[in-house]
Design an enzyme around this catalytic site. Sequence first.
Site, short mmCIF file in Angstrom:
data_model
loop_
_atom_site.label_atom_id
_atom_site.label_comp_id
_atom_site.label_asym_id
_atom_site.label_seq_id
_atom_site.Cartn_x
_atom_site.Cartn_y
_atom_site.Cartn_z
N SER A 133 0.84 -1.18 0.00
CA SER A 133 0.00 0.00 0.00
C SER A 133 0.89 1.24 0.00
CB SER A 133 -0.90 0.00 1.24
OG SER A 133 -1.75 1.12 1.26
N LYS A 159 -1.09 -0.79 -4.44
CA LYS A 159 -2.32 -0.09 -4.07
C LYS A 159 -1.97 1.36 -3.78
CE LYS A 159 -4.46 -0.39 0.06
NZ LYS A 159 -5.30 -0.97 1.14
N LYS A 161 -3.22 4.96 -2.29
CA LYS A 161 -4.19 5.71 -1.50
C LYS A 161 -4.60 6.95 -2.31
CE LYS A 161 -4.29 3.35 2.44
NZ LYS A 161 -5.53 2.81 3.06
N ASP A 187 -7.41 3.01 -3.13
CA ASP A 187 -8.15 2.95 -1.86
C ASP A 187 -8.48 4.37 -1.43
OD1 ASP A 187 -9.21 2.44 0.61
OD2 ASP A 187 -7.35 1.72 1.52
N GLU A 212 -11.35 0.72 -3.74
CA GLU A 212 -11.69 0.27 -2.39
C GLU A 212 -12.39 1.37 -1.59
OE1 GLU A 212 -9.32 -1.52 1.53
OE2 GLU A 212 -8.24 -1.08 -0.34
N ASP A 235 -14.40 -2.32 2.40
CA ASP A 235 -13.48 -2.52 3.52
C ASP A 235 -14.19 -2.14 4.81
OD1 ASP A 235 -11.51 -2.33 5.47
OD2 ASP A 235 -10.22 -0.97 4.37
N LYS A 259 -10.27 -7.73 6.98
CA LYS A 259 -9.34 -7.39 8.06
C LYS A 259 -9.91 -7.99 9.33
CE LYS A 259 -7.76 -2.99 6.10
NZ LYS A 259 -7.93 -1.51 6.16
N GLY A 287 -4.39 -4.76 5.55
CA GLY A 287 -3.44 -4.58 6.64
C GLY A 287 -3.67 -3.29 7.39
#
Length: 363
Positions: A133, A159, A161, A187, A212, A235, A259, A287
Amino acid sequence: MKLEGVELRRIRMPLRTPFRTSFGTEHERDVLLLRAVTTEAEGWGECVAMSEPLYSSEHVDGAAEVISRFLVPAVSGATSVAQASVAMARFKGHPMAKAAVEMALLDAQLRASGMSFGTFLGAVRPTVPAGVSVGIASDIPSLLSTVEGFLAEGYVRIKLKIEPGWDVEPVRAVRGAFGDSVPLQVDANAAYSLSDARHLARLDDFDLLLIEEPLDSLHDHVSLARQLRTPICLDESITSARVAAEAISAGACQVVNIKAGRVGGYLEARRVHDVCSAHGVPVWCGGMLETGIGRAANVALAALPGFVLPGDVSASDRYFAEDVAGPFVVEEGSVRVPEGAGLGVVPDAGLLASLTTSVVFVS
């Protein structure tokens, strides 16, 4: 197995580099570790709550209080993890606190029986693909340099952000620099609203694995899913196997991020996995910047058959210069599932002592 007491240990783990998301920037992790002492063995757990209630309503101080005042007394008479889970269920909310207690007890139970975490959960492979990430960067050149470094280290999925103002252009830049062959996803951590649907649809041009949690409403994701070609992954919205089933049936998502801390533990995480598999929905393991203790459990979870997408299963040195347990490394694009009893890792006593800020034993 009878619980004799639980040690709550706070440690401060500096991050190698700041990690920025749409809800804030972390410079260090204030981690709550649990050591469950039973008549048969000791076990370790990790609470993934953040210092402030930004990702969810939980935070470390609150989790420590709930564990010591309510959860440990509730499970004191339990002789198995299953009994402990039932005892904790009567308390509303606090899934991250419950997950930490469950992990510690499960680690102790499995160490006593000689069984690994992966075997208990149903792992079907010895390694899992390593994804990473990437936080929100200060500028595009910095982002590209970071992504290039992770690809050179062997990570097989990136991934990014994102947040309003940092979305289409960084994705375009990464695709332009590294091509369409790199598995790429984004995400948003619920940073957008349904009124942003037309803007988010611009991400369809980049052949992303998924987007996400773009919105802060599970219901609004149903409408958004009809307007995007990019698969929506949930998520924060997925808090249990029941909610996962409802979200899938409503058409709110095509992928689920699991998660364990968010859903209340690894037993419930396995149930979420089973529900998604029954509906043909792929899952992957998210994570929360865990130490090697939590990372060991995540790697074992990610080895279940329904985890067909690379998760946020990175090496220890992604976040920490030194890890309290492990370390975990990326080898040929994968991270190895621990084979030892329980979590398969134990903390380094000396390093743990140097990072500790407080210790409380609850019996």
